[in-house]
Motif scaffolding. Structure first.
Motif, PDB file in Angstrom:
ATOM      1  N   CYS A 345      89.294  23.670  44.238  1.00 27.63           N
ATOM      2  CA  CYS A 345      88.827  22.556  45.070  1.00 27.63           C
ATOM      3  C   CYS A 345      89.172  22.759  46.535  1.00 27.63           C
ATOM      4  O   CYS A 345      88.704  22.001  47.390  1.00 27.63           O
ATOM      5  CB  CYS A 345      89.418  21.246  44.563  1.00 27.63           C
ATOM      6  SG  CYS A 345      91.217  21.121  44.783  1.00 27.63           S
ATOM      7  N   GLN A 346      90.030  23.745  46.836  1.00 23.80           N
ATOM      8  CA  GLN A 346      90.412  24.100  48.205  1.00 23.80           C
ATOM      9  C   GLN A 346      91.334  23.080  48.861  1.00 23.80           C
ATOM     10  O   GLN A 346      91.588  23.160  50.072  1.00 23.80           O
ATOM     11  CB  GLN A 346      89.169  24.304  49.087  1.00 23.80           C
ATOM     12  CG  GLN A 346      88.200  25.371  48.615  1.00 23.80           C
ATOM     13  CD  GLN A 346      88.620  26.786  48.969  1.00 23.80           C
ATOM     14  OE1 GLN A 346      89.539  26.993  49.742  1.00 23.80           O
ATOM     15  NE2 GLN A 346      87.928  27.771  48.408  1.00 23.80           N
ATOM     16  N   ALA A 347      91.873  22.127  48.095  1.00 22.49           N
ATOM     17  CA  ALA A 347      92.785  21.146  48.687  1.00 22.49           C
ATOM     18  C   ALA A 347      94.041  21.821  49.225  1.00 22.49           C
ATOM     19  O   ALA A 347      94.554  21.460  50.285  1.00 22.49           O
ATOM     20  CB  ALA A 347      93.159  20.083  47.651  1.00 22.49           C
ATOM     21  N   CYS A 348      94.543  22.814  48.491  1.00 21.57           N
ATOM     22  CA  CYS A 348      95.744  23.524  48.931  1.00 21.57           C
ATOM     23  C   CYS A 348      95.489  24.269  50.233  1.00 21.57           C
ATOM     24  O   CYS A 348      96.322  24.263  51.152  1.00 21.57           O
ATOM     25  CB  CYS A 348      96.213  24.492  47.847  1.00 21.57           C
ATOM     26  SG  CYS A 348      94.938  25.634  47.245  1.00 21.57           S
ATOM     27  N   VAL A 349      94.329  24.895  50.327  1.00 22.96           N
ATOM     28  CA  VAL A 349      93.972  25.651  51.529  1.00 22.96           C
ATOM     29  C   VAL A 349      93.833  24.711  52.719  1.00 22.96           C
ATOM     30  O   VAL A 349      94.281  25.012  53.827  1.00 22.96           O
ATOM     31  CB  VAL A 349      92.661  26.432  51.301  1.00 22.96           C
ATOM     32  CG1 VAL A 349      92.232  27.159  52.570  1.00 22.96           C
ATOM     33  CG2 VAL A 349      92.832  27.421  50.153  1.00 22.96           C
ATOM     34  N   GLN A 350      93.225  23.557  52.482  1.00 26.74           N
ATOM     35  CA  GLN A 350      93.031  22.587  53.557  1.00 26.74           C
ATOM     36  C   GLN A 350      94.358  22.039  54.073  1.00 26.74           C
ATOM     37  O   GLN A 350      94.501  21.753  55.261  1.00 26.74           O
ATOM     38  CB  GLN A 350      92.171  21.430  53.059  1.00 26.74           C
ATOM     39  CG  GLN A 350      91.865  20.383  54.131  1.00 26.74           C
ATOM     40  CD  GLN A 350      91.243  19.140  53.539  1.00 26.74           C
ATOM     41  OE1 GLN A 350      91.727  18.594  52.550  1.00 26.74           O
ATOM     42  NE2 GLN A 350      90.151  18.690  54.123  1.00 26.74           N
ATOM     43  N   GLU A 351      95.339  21.911  53.195  1.00 25.87           N
ATOM     44  CA  GLU A 351      96.608  21.299  53.578  1.00 25.87           C
ATOM     45  C   GLU A 351      97.579  22.271  54.234  1.00 25.87           C
ATOM     46  O   GLU A 351      98.472  21.850  54.967  1.00 25.87           O
ATOM     47  CB  GLU A 351      97.284  20.685  52.343  1.00 25.87           C
ATOM     48  CG  GLU A 351      96.590  19.450  51.811  1.00 25.87           C
ATOM     49  CD  GLU A 351      96.625  18.291  52.795  1.00 25.87           C
ATOM     50  OE1 GLU A 351      97.684  18.067  53.408  1.00 25.87           O
ATOM     51  OE2 GLU A 351      95.596  17.632  52.965  1.00 25.87           O
ATOM     52  N   CYS A 352      97.435  23.560  53.979  1.00 25.35           N
ATOM     53  CA  CYS A 352      98.450  24.525  54.423  1.00 25.35           C
ATOM     54  C   CYS A 352      98.527  24.607  55.945  1.00 25.35           C
ATOM     55  O   CYS A 352      97.540  24.942  56.605  1.00 25.35           O
ATOM     56  CB  CYS A 352      98.152  25.906  53.850  1.00 25.35           C
ATOM     57  SG  CYS A 352      99.416  27.126  54.303  1.00 25.35           S
ATOM     58  N   PRO A 353      99.698  24.357  56.537  1.00 25.68           N
ATOM     59  CA  PRO A 353      99.835  24.400  58.000  1.00 25.68           C
ATOM     60  C   PRO A 353      99.662  25.797  58.588  1.00 25.68           C
ATOM     61  O   PRO A 353      99.348  25.936  59.764  1.00 25.68           O
ATOM     62  CB  PRO A 353     101.263  23.883  58.233  1.00 25.68           C
ATOM     63  CG  PRO A 353     101.641  23.166  56.985  1.00 25.68           C
ATOM     64  CD  PRO A 353     100.926  23.884  55.884  1.00 25.68           C
ATOM     65  N   VAL A 354      99.888  26.844  57.772  1.00 26.83           N
ATOM     66  CA  VAL A 354      99.794  28.215  58.295  1.00 26.83           C
ATOM     67  C   VAL A 354      98.600  28.971  57.708  1.00 26.83           C
ATOM     68  O   VAL A 354      98.528  30.193  57.784  1.00 26.83           O
ATOM     69  CB  VAL A 354     101.109  28.995  58.056  1.00 26.83           C
ATOM     70  CG1 VAL A 354     102.236  28.405  58.884  1.00 26.83           C
ATOM     71  CG2 VAL A 354     101.481  29.022  56.579  1.00 26.83           C
TER      72      VAL A 354
END
Length: 660
Positions: A345-354
């Motif tokens: 779902c790409q939620a992790c990618v969207q949230e990652c600050p780096v």
């Protein structure tokens, strides 16, 4: 009266020349240790495959400003975000200030005096206080309010203690210097913190004692600085270096796009995915070292939320540990069921600050599992049916237009001058519930006078499920076949009710020469409403909410059109769910999970249904055939869900049309 133009201070006041030599030697040694350890990490990154780095300096600069300096993904209303802002801003300003002081000391022109000096002192004091408060809040949070997702170990206390000690000793050195040099009040007030310490705590101390105390505090501060440099690579502070590197170097491409396998490389290497750590590219290995374990990815992950054996953070940390230990086989560290649990779902990618690409890591390892034949059951059957029947439902392509019975739907053959190609998608072609969405969409397009056509039997699966599950060869086969068909039919504009087809056609088919103007049906319907070609009358007065599909809202940024279609802005009965728009929560069907079996207690749709029911809605609108099915099932398995209708936005809009 004090001459403010002459206001200044000695850089190494009270420090003997031989002490300065020792100081510079110590700092140089600590920096050498830092560089040596960073080089050691870089050698580990170099074990990966060549390439993977973004090479456009304009992308680097834009990202560094947005994500490193402006901290774009850190801002949120939380204690963690606030304390990080204090720590980050304090550390950056203090580092810049120390660098400027060194330049003034060793440079050709001594500019550290006058108004510049006064503003410098005030700025350093203000941000020094911010830095100390940030350290104290970080300690408080870890001691009393540490989220379960936040990484933590004993070295964190060492780091926070070290940073706090640096801030405190810095102010102590300032106050003692001001005391023994007897700085005039007009100048001292600009060093507000040092002055307050000096007038409240140091008044009874004589000059000689103050000099001795200053020397002791100065050396303690210097040793702490050296200790920080030397230990950066072995604690969480490493992300200060690797974070910006990863932010700048991650390749620029749309969020919903996976990197294609090149067949010639597969023939040369025999690799279809990542089996050993060295099969990742160098940028991916660098990204493992950029993680600071903030836990934002884990908090957003639907698999983690439903008790599945997947944490995006744990995947990164486990791979990093494997790299540090010199391990090779990634599947001994990351279990198969962990990889299959991802909905992509790409939620992790969207949230990652780096900007770590968790989904890319998982996708690459999934491809290896497919190559090794480690998939069975319904998802394996779905892939087999995509290959043999051109759709995951196992239906004959001769039935592609069965949903359109009685609608007189134009085909590309009967209407070759069409403006829009309606890409129906497999779900809306074969799934009984989703077929109603296709029928509603066609009726709306006809009512509004849109010149469109469908491919009918010529349409086949876009290959999206195959690519997400990990069968890249099958995906590329479907993509090439469809691009040939679309080229032959001279297609320029495509509209589809499926966000997954939309994403694949828009973002991934260009990899194979397919360039089209692709719209989700929500966008076209919103345009038709705006042009007055479709009505959008008032609702039936019942409360309504909207579930944003991940591959429409988060991945492709489309959130306004869906709301325009259902008239959310002017509907007093419309209620947003807490997780909405680009921050939506997955339904559980993505990443090929539509074809995986799972226990009711682990169904993401149950959690999402509970969230929708909590709004008081009696209608749940969505804009994806997979979301439609998953949320319908979720409502059926949730208390109170029997009172909520689940509808596609096209069905809802059609019900509001005034009969002609």
């Amino acid at each position: 009266m004090t001459d403010m133009n002459n206001a200044t201070r000695e850089v190494f006041g009270n420090i003997a020349p031989w002490m300065r030599v020792v100081f510079f030697t110590m700092i140089a040694a600590s920096i050498a240790v830092l560089v040596w350890q960073i080089v050691a990490r870089a050698l580990l990154w170099r074990k990966g495959q060549r390439g993977g780095f973004e090479r456009d300096w304009r992308v680097w600069s834009q990202r560094l400003v947005a994500y490193a300096l402006a901290q774009k993904r850190v801002h949120r209303k939380s204690l963690g975000a606030f304390l990080h802002l204090l720590l980050f801003s304090g550390f950056v300003v203090l580092t810049i200030g120390t660098t400027l002081l060194a330049i003034a000391y060793d440079g050709p022109y001594y500019f550290h005096h006058g108004l510049y000096y006064l503003i410098y002192e005030l700025t350093m004091d203000v941000f020094g206080v911010a830095f100390i408060i940030g350290c104290l809040l970080a300690m408080y949070r870890r001691a009393f309010h540490r989220p379960a997702s936040l990484g933590h170990n004993s070295r964190d206390w060492w780091l926070l203690g070290l940073l706090l000690s640096l801030g405190v000793t810095g102010f102590l050195v300032e106050a003692l210097r001001m005391h023994y040099t007897q700085v005039q009040p007009d100048v001292a007030h600009w060093s507000i913190v040092g002055w307050l310490i000096e007038v409240t705590l140091l008044r009874g101390i004589d000059v000689r004692s103050a000099q001795t105390m200053h020397l002791t505090a100065w050396w303690l501060h210097a040793i702490l600085v050296a200790a920080l440099f030397a230990t950066i690579p072995v604690n969480r502070f490493l992300h200060v270096i690797t974070g910006p590197l990863n932010i700048a170097s991650r390749p620029e491409r749309p969020m919903g796009t996976l990197v294609p396998l090149k067949m010639e490389e597969v023939e040369q290497t025999g690799r279809t995915g990542v089996h050993e750590l060295a099969d990742f590219n160098r940028q991916q290995l660098l990204s493992l070292d950029s993680c600071m374990e903030c836990g934002r990815c884990e908090d957003a992950c639907p698999a983690t939320a439903t008790g599945k054996p997947l944490s995006p953070k744990a995947v990164v940390i486990d791979l990093r540990n494997l790299m540090s230990l010199g391990g090779e086989d990634v599947h001994r560290t990351i279990h198969d069921e962990t990889l299959w649990a991802c909905t992509m779902c790409q939620a992790c990618v969207q949230e990652c600050p780096v900007l770590i690409g968790h989904v890319d890591l998982i996708s690459d390892m999934r491809r290896d599992l497919i190559g090794e034949g480690k998939l069975s059951g319904p998802p394996a059957k779905a892939l087999q049916q995509i290959g043999s029947q051109s759709n995951p439902y196992g239906r004959s392509n001769a039935e592609r237009l069965a949903w359109a019975e009685g609608l007189d739907v134009p085909t590309a053959e009967s209407n070759p001058s069409f403006e829009y190609l309606l890409w129906v998608g497999c779900a809306a072609s074969f799934d009984p519930r989703a077929q109603k969405v296709a029928r509603a969409t066609v009726q709306l397009l006809k009512d509004s006078g849109v010149n469109f056509a469908v491919l009918g039997k010529e349409e086949t699966c876009t290959g999206d499920p195959a690519r997400r599950i990990g069968d890249e060869f099958l995906f590329q086969q479907r993509a090439c076949t469809n691009v040939e068909t679309l080229t032959r039919r001279k297609v320029k504009k495509i509209v589809t009710p499926c966000p997954h087809c939309y994403n694949t056609l828009k973002n991934e088919y260009p990899q194979f020469g397919g360039h089209y103007e692709v719209q989700h049906h929500s966008t076209l319907l919103a345009e038709l409403i705006d042009a007055g070609r479709l009505g959008n009358g008032t609702s039936n007065g019942e409360p309504i909410t909207l579930h944003d599909p991940c591959y429409l809202a988060r991945v492709n940024g489309e959130v306004d059109a869906t709301r325009a279609v259902i008239g959310a802005t002017n509907d007093a009965q419309y209620h947003e769910m807490p997780r909405c728009g680009k921050k939506t929560f997955c339904c559980g069907a993505g990443g090929g999970r539509m074809w995986f079996e799972e226990a009711p207690s682990q169904r993401v749709s149950i959690l999402r249904s509970q969230e929708a029911i909590a709004t008081g809605a009696r209608t749940l609108a969505t804009a994806c055939p997979f979301c439609l099915n998953m949320m319908t099932d979720g409502m059926a398995g949730t208390q109170g869900g029997e009172n909520v209708k689940v509808l596609d936005i096209a069905e809802l809009l059609l019900s509001r049309q005034t009969p002609q």
